[in-house]
Design an enzyme around this catalytic site. Structure first.
Site: not given
Length: 205
Positions: A41, A47, A66, A136, A139, A165
Site C-alpha cells: 500500500g 510511507s 501497490d 497498509d 482496508h 490503522d
C-alpha cells in the site's frame, strides 16, 4: 526526535501521521540489516520515503507493492477520492505517476523497487526473506486478511511486522486492520511491541 528526510514529507499525499512515519523509519533502520523490506500500500509514497530512507542507510532494498488503482475508499464518489489522482482516460484512479515523482524527488530510485500488481499475485511465487513487512493496503476484511496471510510468514526471525490503522473502537475507524493485528498477536509467531498512534508493531520470534 524528528527524522531528517530529503523532501518535505508534508508535500506527499497520504494518511500517515508524523509519529507513525518516524516509528517506521526506526523499525526499518533495524530490520533492513537483516533482509530487504516490503510495504503493501504505497499510494503516493509517504510511507515509502520513511522506509526507503532507512533502507538506503543500510544499502538495502524496499519493495513497494501497490496496484495503484486505489483502495475501496479512494474510488469515484467515495469518502477519500482524490480527483487529482483520477485518470479520466481509463476511468480509474492511478497513483503511480505521483508515486514515481515522489521517489525521484526523494532520490530513492536506486533503493525502492515498485511492484505494480495485487498483493495476492505478487506473493504467489515469493521466496525472498523479509526484514520488515508493513501492511497498509486495502482496508476491506478480504484485502487485509489476504495481506496478512500472504506476507506475515515471510518476516525473518528478529524482523518487524507493522500494521497501519489499528482502531480497537469501531467508532474510530474500520476494523479489518485491527482484526489482522489480533491474528498476529494470537499467532505465537510475534512479540507484541508498543503501538504508535494507529501503527501496530510486532517482532518475529
Amino acid at each position: 526526535m524528528a527524522v531528517s528526510l530529503p523532501i518535505d514529507i508534508d508535500s506527499v499525499k497520504g494518511f500517515l501521521a508524523a509519529d507513525e512515519g518516524e516509528a517506521l523509519f526506526e523499525m526499518a533502520l533495524q530490520a533492513s540489516t537483516l533482509a530487504p523490506c516490503l510495504e503493501i500500500g504505497s499510494y503516493c509514497g509517504k510511507s515509502t520515503v520513511y522506509l526507503g530512507c532507512a533502507c538506503r542507510q543500510n544499502n538495502s532494498v524496499l519493495y513497494a507493492l501497490d496496484h495503484h488503482r486505489g483502495s475501496e475508499e479512494h474510488q469515484l464518489g467515495e469518502q477519500y477520492h482524490d480527483p487529482e489522482l483520477y485518470d479520466a482516460g481509463v476511468k480509474a484512479m492511478d497513483s503511480f505517476p505521483v508515486f514515481r515523482d515522489t521517489l525521484a524527488r526523494a532520490g530513492l530510485d536506486d533503493t525502492v523497487v515498485p511492484l505494480v500488481t495485487s498483493s495476492s499475485v505478487a506473493s504467489r511465487h515469493w521466496a525472498t526473506p523479509l526484514g520488515m513487512v508493513f501492511i497498509d493496503g486495502g482496508h476491506s476484511e478480504a484485502a487485509a486478511q489476504t495481506d496478512y496471510r500472504c506476507w506475515a510468514g515471510h518476516v525473518v526471525r528478529g524482523g518487524i511486522l507493522a500494521i497501519h490503522d489499528i482502531f480497537p473502537d469501531p467508532a474510530d475507524g474500520g476494523q479489518a486492520p485491527y482484526h489482522i493485528w489480533q491474528l498476529a498477536r494470537a499467532s505465537g509467531l510475534f512479540e507484541h511491541l508498543p503501538t504508535v498512534n494507529t501503527l501496530g508493531l510486532f517482532r518475529r520470534r
